[in-house]
Write a protein that holds these residues in place. Structure first.
Motif, short mmCIF file in Angstrom:
data_model
loop_
_atom_site.label_atom_id
_atom_site.label_comp_id
_atom_site.label_asym_id
_atom_site.label_seq_id
_atom_site.Cartn_x
_atom_site.Cartn_y
_atom_site.Cartn_z
N GLY A 138 0.81 -1.20 0.00
CA GLY A 138 0.00 0.00 0.00
C GLY A 138 0.84 1.25 0.00
O GLY A 138 1.93 1.29 -0.56
N MET A 139 0.35 2.31 0.64
CA MET A 139 1.07 3.59 0.70
C MET A 139 2.26 3.45 1.64
O MET A 139 2.16 3.70 2.84
N VAL A 140 3.36 3.06 1.07
CA VAL A 140 4.54 2.76 1.89
C VAL A 140 5.06 4.02 2.58
O VAL A 140 5.71 3.93 3.62
N SER A 141 4.74 5.19 2.03
CA SER A 141 5.16 6.42 2.72
C SER A 141 4.52 6.49 4.11
O SER A 141 5.12 7.00 5.05
#
Lengths: 252, 420
Positions: free
Chosen positions: A232-235
């Protein structure tokens, strides 16, 4: 650098809040609370958080505020409340003196039991059931501590501001799971699996989670080894890791 | 046709060896954590050899490589002309007590090639040049604060990192100011709030940050920024480490119609030979001359010879035009592959450094990560969080095969997600 106010939020919501899970996971904890009327303890911390622990039918639940508690424990400062957790401060109730026996005979053994799991003797961890309960309780404490750091700690606030809105799945395969709900730079922890997460971080086993919590292995190395799955949104997870670094600082 | 699914047995075995002696096994952007290998099982971990647009991993799997070593591969791996120049120089001299004339030749070539360059200062990595640029700006202005565009990446030195990152002190980022990309009003406001305090504005030519669609500069953005920086004595630094020579051989500031005061180059400078360069305007030459800044290998001659050959070959091939043409052919095909299977692939940024995102309602990138993994398993090396790169050796057949693999990967997604 540990901020006393942030530490008070962690001690109240993340550490004492884990009594909820202790009562669910360890029959011995529930047994301490059976055969008694429901009772609640409010913690009112000047310049800090306030919450009430309610004990009913062998279970425990924490809610915000102290408006309807049976026993009220006031603390003049976050430092004083933190002193309760490290054993240097003895609280005096401002309400509910008639329930002092509960504090001494039931609540104190309950918190002693929690401490046994949270700061375990290595020999106790050899027992599989103890290991699972201890690791699960640590997981819940850390999950809630993440939110307290994101919302209160100076560095945590800066980090949390970089987390886009959405739910993060934070879980151990075959073990406990939490939802870290990010919105407008703040985080709320829900002690339940995420339904539609925007990002997911899962530990492959209780053993790995334990080693991570104990600082024996590193998360980045574990991702490469396939022991932590992320997607997913690894950030969001990158910044979550920054918050986890701060958790270690506060719970050390 | 159906493409072979890669096996990574040897990669995994080598990674297990690596973990014992190298922190994280493979650290940094080439590694599985920072590189977002999702899932890690879909990706190769070590390369055995490379040629042109391809690399082969230690299991013998061949990849059409759209990361190009994260940028240095601009002409094709093992380019014969660049390597011939490097090997020839290596027979003469490389890391010597007095530097080679090649240093002067390369500096002259950069000054002739890059529109805003009056001089060139050499180092090894992009981060060496961004750090030197910031030091130069502080030295020249006597000011402390540095302005960044939110979502920036300028290397890994402590000043480029954020509060809360391991090993970074609060004091090291205390003079960093952040402004939203492309928002000139916010830029102007922040400059006014810190009038006389800002040494430099450092930014990439456009926003090619990770995890988000890349954003080109708004019309007039750079011209307005340039004007205000000049009025306020703020040094304008363009970090062209990633885009440099891929959009315009005269520099990406030239491409967007303005002039930087300092411009940083690295990746495409020497086709993989290790050299970077900070170029700048005449008025900053004195300031940079006074800074204590050097390294053991920074004046090595072999990479200089490679860079000279690389720049000359890029000029000959007109690589920016070539990249644009090939990238548009590729991304048009990828979009069609997605559309044929009921998906929507968004392509953003400049074509030569295209960024991809498969749209999903949850906006969580998971569908896109799944598609990228299916492509990698079949021999097309894409990445999910970062912009891509192409090189001059990429052929029409490579593009055709890439699109076929992309189509097959989307068919797998369609099968895996009947609910969509």
């Amino acid at each position: 650098m540990v901020d006393q106010k942030t530490l008070a939020y962690i001690n109240l919501y993340a550490v004492l809040g884990t009594l909820e899970n202790l009562c669910e996971l360890d029959p011995a904890a529930g047994a301490l609370l059976t055969n008694r009327k429901p009772i609640s303890i409010g913690f009112a911390i000047k310049g800090g958080p306030s919450a009430t622990l309610t004990f009913k039918n062998g279970k425990c639940r924490m809610e915000q505020g102290v408006a309807e508690c049976d026993i009220k424990l006031p603390f003049a400062s976050c430092e004083k409340f933190n002193g309760l957790l490290d054993g240097t401060v003895t609280p005096i109730p401002s309400k509910g003196f008639q329930h002092i026996k509960f504090l001494l005979k039931e609540f104190t053994p309950l918190t002693d039991l929690l401490a046994k799991y949270m700061r375990p003797d290595p020999a106790d961890l050899e027992d599989e059931d103890f290991f699972v309960i201890s690791t699960s309780l640590m997981f819940y404490t850390i999950s809630v501590a993440i939110a307290q750091i994101a919302n209160n700690d100076k560095v945590g606030i800066f980090t949390a501001n970089y987390i886009v809105d959405g739910d993060i799945e934070f879980a151990i395969e075959g073990g406990p799971a939490a939802t870290l709900r990010a919105k407008n730079g703040r985080i709320l922890t829900l002690k339940c699996p995420a339904k539609n997460p925007r990002a997911s971080m899962k530990f492959s086993s209780m053993e790995l989670a334990r080693d991570l919590f104990d600082g024996k292995v590193n998360a980045v190395a574990s991702i490469g080894a396939g022991k932590i799955s992320m997607k997913g949104m690894v950030s969001m997870l990158d910044n979550l890791n920054r918050l986890l670094d701060r958790v270690a600082l506060y719970l050390a | 046709m159906s493409f072979k699914i890669n096996d990574y047995t040897k990669s995994r075995a080598l990674f297990e060896r690596a973990e014992k002696v190298i922190p994280s096994g493979v650290y940094g952007h080439l590694g599985p954590a920072e590189g977002c290998f999702i899932p890690v099982e879909a990706y190769p971990l070590f390369a055995e050899k490379a040629q042109g647009s391809y690399f082969w991993d230690v299991d013998g799997n061949k990849f059409i490589d759209y990361m190009c070593g994260y940028g240095p591969n601009v002409l094709g791996y093992n380019d014969k002309d660049v390597n011939a120049a490097a090997f020839e120089q290596s027979k003469i001299a490389d890391c010597t007590t007095s530097p080679s004339p090649k240093a002067v030749e390369l500096a002259e070539l950069l000054v002739d090639t890059v529109a805003s360059a009056d001089w060139a200062f050499f180092a090894k990595n992009g981060g060496d040049t961004t750090t030197l640029a910031v030091m130069t700006a502080r030295s020249a202005t006597g000011r402390k604060k540095i302005l960044f565009a939110s979502g920036f990446y300028h290397g890994v030195a402590p000043w480029t990192q954020k509060l809360g990152y391991p090993g970074v002190l609060e004091e090291e980022v205390a003079n960093n100011l952040y402004v939203p990309w492309n928002d000139f009003d916010a830029f102007e406001k922040l400059v006014a709030e810190h009038d006389g305090e800002i040494a430099a504005y450092i930014a990439t030519p456009y926003m090619h940050g990770n995890f988000l669609d890349n954003q080109l500069p708004a019309d007039g953005y750079w011209q307005k920024v340039r004007k205000l920086c000049t009025e306020k004595g703020i040094i304008l630094i363009i970090d062209d480490v990633r885009c440099g020579f891929r959009l315009d051989l005269a520099g990406s500031d030239h491409f967007y119609g303005f002039e930087a005061d300092l411009i940083c180059f690295c990746k495409a400078l020497a086709n993989g030979w290790s050299v970077s360069a900070l170029c700048g305007k005449e008025f900053l030459k004195s300031a940079v001359s006074g800074i204590t800044y050097t390294g053991s290998y920074w004046l090595s001659a072999v990479p200089f010879a490679a860079a000279i050959a690389c720049i000359n070959k890029m000029k000959k091939l007109k690589t920016p035009e070539l990249f644009r043409k090939n990238a548009l052919m590729l991304t048009d095909g990828l979009r069609a592959a997605a559309s044929n299977n009921g998906f929507n692939l968004v392509v953003s940024g400049e074509p030569a450094l295209f960024y991809l995102r498969t749209v999903d309602e949850a906006e969580n990138l998971m569908l896109h990560q799944e598609w990228v993994a299916e492509c990698v398993k079949r021999g097309v090396f894409f990445t999910n969080p970062h912009n891509h790169f192409i090189n001059a050796a990429l052929t029409t057949d490579d593009i055709k095969q890439t699109i076929e693999i992309a189509e097959e990967a989307y068919k797998v997604l369609r099968k895996n997600h009947p609910e969509l």
